[in-house]
Design a protein around this motif. Structure first.
Motif, PDB file in Angstrom:
ATOM      1  N   GLU A 256       0.835  -1.191   0.000  1.00 22.81           N
ATOM      2  CA  GLU A 256       0.000   0.000   0.000  1.00 22.81           C
ATOM      3  C   GLU A 256       0.875   1.248   0.000  1.00 22.81           C
TER       4      GLU A 256
ATOM      5  N   LEU B  68       2.432   2.150  -3.370  1.00 26.19           N
ATOM      6  CA  LEU B  68       1.408   2.538  -4.337  1.00 26.19           C
ATOM      7  C   LEU B  68       0.969   3.971  -4.101  1.00 26.19           C
ATOM      8  N   ALA B  69       0.747   4.304  -2.837  1.00 22.98           N
ATOM      9  CA  ALA B  69       0.234   5.631  -2.537  1.00 22.98           C
ATOM     10  C   ALA B  69       1.318   6.689  -2.569  1.00 22.98           C
TER      11      ALA B  69
ATOM     12  N   PRO C 244       3.969   8.343  -7.096  1.00 22.13           N
ATOM     13  CA  PRO C 244       3.096   8.732  -8.197  1.00 22.13           C
ATOM     14  C   PRO C 244       3.446   7.980  -9.473  1.00 22.13           C
TER      15      PRO C 244
ATOM     16  N   ALA D 255       0.742   5.646 -10.366  1.00 19.64           N
ATOM     17  CA  ALA D 255      -0.447   6.310 -10.879  1.00 19.64           C
ATOM     18  C   ALA D 255      -0.229   6.728 -12.328  1.00 19.64           C
ATOM     19  N   SER D 256       0.977   7.178 -12.632  1.00 22.58           N
ATOM     20  CA  SER D 256       1.265   7.596 -13.998  1.00 22.58           C
ATOM     21  C   SER D 256       1.230   6.411 -14.952  1.00 22.58           C
TER      22      SER D 256
ATOM     23  N   ILE E 276      -0.479   3.729 -14.578  1.00 23.35           N
ATOM     24  CA  ILE E 276      -1.891   3.379 -14.731  1.00 23.35           C
ATOM     25  C   ILE E 276      -2.552   4.295 -15.746  1.00 23.35           C
TER      26      ILE E 276
ATOM     27  N   LEU F  92      -7.333  -4.183 -12.781  1.00 23.42           N
ATOM     28  CA  LEU F  92      -6.232  -3.828 -11.909  1.00 23.42           C
ATOM     29  C   LEU F  92      -6.097  -4.876 -10.827  1.00 23.42           C
TER      30      LEU F  92
ATOM     31  N   LEU G  56      -3.838  -5.812  -7.558  1.00 15.94           N
ATOM     32  CA  LEU G  56      -2.800  -5.484  -6.588  1.00 15.94           C
ATOM     33  C   LEU G  56      -2.475  -6.752  -5.828  1.00 15.94           C
TER      34      LEU G  56
ATOM     35  N   SER H 298      -0.264  -8.125  -2.810  1.00 15.71           N
ATOM     36  CA  SER H 298       0.716  -7.889  -1.752  1.00 15.71           C
ATOM     37  C   SER H 298       0.792  -9.072  -0.805  1.00 15.71           C
TER      38      SER H 298
ATOM     39  N   GLU I 154      11.156   6.698   1.788  1.00 14.51           N
ATOM     40  CA  GLU I 154      11.726   7.904   2.351  1.00 14.51           C
ATOM     41  C   GLU I 154      12.553   7.611   3.597  1.00 14.51           C
TER      42      GLU I 154
ATOM     43  N   LEU J 179      11.861   9.875  -3.479  1.00 13.59           N
ATOM     44  CA  LEU J 179      11.425   9.660  -2.108  1.00 13.59           C
ATOM     45  C   LEU J 179      12.636   9.526  -1.195  1.00 13.59           C
TER      46      LEU J 179
END
Lengths: 344, 344
Positions: free
Chosen positions: B81, B84-85, B88, B91-92, B94, B110, B112, B114, B236, B262
């Motif tokens: 998760e 994914l969040a 970006p 998201a790009s 996708i 889609l 996912l 995990s 990060e 990140l």
DNA sequence: TCTTCGAATGGGAGCGCTCCCAACTTTCGA
DNA sequence: TCGAAAGTTGGGAGCGCTCCCATTCGAAGA
């Protein structure tokens, strides 16, 4: 048994093949596969063995045709590339929906609608009954896509609502409470020239967050001034622009509540450019608690909304609606909470 | 014509109904719907009119059953998760895939993955031939999911590759060139103690970026020192930790190339905490050019990879592969470029 | 031992579409 | 004028599954 299927070589095993191997009829195999009652233990075992041996997997198209169920739901995101990529909110929703759906047999179809062409395509798609239900996020007030979906009569759950009298089921976060507590926090810090940067006002969430701002001010006996309200569209650029305007219009502003983290980030940039210190001169609060909020300088105080949980709740609601189509529509409000960091 | 369908009330119109209304046979309607040749203009017109009048939309399940095509492709994202969040990038991808697919009749599923459970579910799903092809991003070296997909023999395109001898088709960005130019930039700035924070080394992209770092250094006659290489996992936190380590190990470090934005953001935080000024004391370069890069303080110099275009290219490649399954596998490398901001 | 009733079972009849072949038209050249 | 070739067309035969009903089988009760 038919020589036809025998001659076809590599076709995947069918229900019929399983039945033949297990020495039972098609009906029995079907019952076992679907977990229906009324199968003797002996037959069940034989079928299960045959399934394992053949590596049988039911053909979904055939099942769909026979049951007229699609075993899939669509998640519609009617937004531009920019928002999709820049707002982790969407990714979280997707994740929540997917994880809830993974407990079921339902597939997740992702539909991004940004152009007029894509919208038309969507219409045909929904009419084709390719999904059992629809999830949709980021709905604008007079969203033609939402109306399209509504007109199909398919079970639908929205993330957010179009207005207070939303007829469709929806999951929403407590925008009012979230905004309210953010502004109360600002007021509690002793700020009195509290501005706000709203989202697009054709979205209910934006209006409600603005309303929360108003109420917090009024409750505290602080007058709501039009000059302290600026408008954005959730994007960073709009936040920057709005903040710059506010700074011109109300130089004495000492706090700003932004309806999204992205706009807050833009506002922070504008403040920095204007030489204002955050939070000393101007305190900033965002909304969303996106990952971004931790990266800003200083880290952003913001209102957390449980976006993944929203996705989960949406999926759950949709499942219920699919199971019991007659039932009246429902709504779920998820609470938000203030995450205090350093920007306020 | 059949009294059956007449008695069923609200059923959606079928091919047969269109045929009856148009006064032609099923075959002719099918030809018109599928744009096949060999239909007289008169018949075509009649059919088109009947379709419009009835609001006919073909039933996909029936079509799938008859053609044994699924008219759908799956996009598999085997990540947590968090990634994914927070990235970006996904998201790009996708977005790119979706927009390319919107030109076709194919649906986007889609998936996912995990948990182990989800992985098992995926196996059954792929065996059920519910999709015509598979797209997959973020592949790790010995990714069981990738092997699973490969074993199905379905047309597949990867975003990134598992190794240099990747047997499947893939779309990749020029990680080597991107890293190389980033480090060259740093060297061009006169920095000589250039560190790097790598991504997880079970991903080819991470290794290649590290290789780009090495080459740039070597070409310039600067020795590659193990002490200047730290490892992260793209998150990060890992970037922050790695930078902290570097600072301890190599206090004189004056630049760092991070394999993701990140991690670069994390590194910047660590630098700030250590009281180093960016870029004066330590210059920082990231990789991705995610929206985040513009929000850091100072805005981040980074390597742009065209993620949406990657998604598009993946979809295009997959379409080709589906159309001509025999063809040998292909690969596409998209170029990257350095976006110079203020952190370096 | 015979009847009765429920549980278990097999398989026909579709679901709506495509594929393909036989049959029917037209159009031409001889 | 006739036959061949090309262009059209209709509809049977599936695709693999579920639904449902008629049938069979057992066990329990009389």
């Amino acid at each position: 048994m038919s020589s036809r299927s025998a001659g076809r070589g590599e076709g995947r095993p069918t229900l019929e093949a399983v039945a033949a191997l297990a020495g039972v009829g098609r009906g029995t195999v079907s019952r076992v596969v679907n977990g229906a009652a009324g199968v003797s233990p002996r037959a069940r075992t034989a079928v299960e063995q045959a399934i394992a041996e053949l590596g049988y997997v039911p053909n979904r198209a055939a099942r769909s045709l026979a049951t007229s169920r699609a075993d899939a739901v669509a998640l519609i995101i009617p937004e531009t590339e920019t928002r999709l990529a820049s707002e982790p909110f969407f990714a979280s929703i997707i994740r929540g929906v997917a994880s809830e759906l993974s407990e079921t047999e339902l597939q997740l179809l992702l539909i991004l609608v940004s152009t007029e062409r894509e919208r038309r395509r969507l219409a045909g798609f929904l009419d084709g009954r390719r999904v059992d239900g629809v999830l949709m996020v980021s709905v604008h007030a007079d969203d033609p896509v939402a109306e399209l979906v509504e007109s199909t009569g398919l079970p639908t759950v929205l993330g957010g609502r179009r207005s207070e009298l939303e007829p469709l089921s929806y999951v929403n976060s407590d925008n009012l409470g979230g905004a309210w507590s953010a502004v109360r926090h600002l007021l509690g810090l002793g700020r009195r020239r509290v501005a706000t940067i709203t989202g697009p006002l054709d979205m209910e969430a934006s209006c409600v967050r603005l309303e929360g701002y108003r109420r917090a001010l009024e409750e505290t006996g602080v007058a709501v001034e039009a000059g302290l309200i600026a408008h954005g569209d959730f994007s960073e650029e709009s936040g920057e622009r709005a903040m710059a305007e506010l700074l011109v219009r109300e130089p004495a502003v000492d706090a700003v509540f932004c309806a999204s983290d992205l706009m807050a980030a833009g506002a922070m940039r504008a403040l920095r450019q204007a030489g204002r210190r955050i939070p000393t001169d101007v305190a900033v609060v965002g909304f969303d608690d996106s990952p971004l909020a931790r990266h800003t300088e200083p880290p952003m105080t913001t209102v957390r909304q449980p976006s993944e949980e929203m996705g989960r709740a949406m999926a759950r609601l949709l499942l219920e609606e699919i199971a019991a189509p007659g039932r009246s529509h429902r709504q779920i409000i998820l609470s938000t909470d203030l995450v205090v960091r350093e920007s306020a």
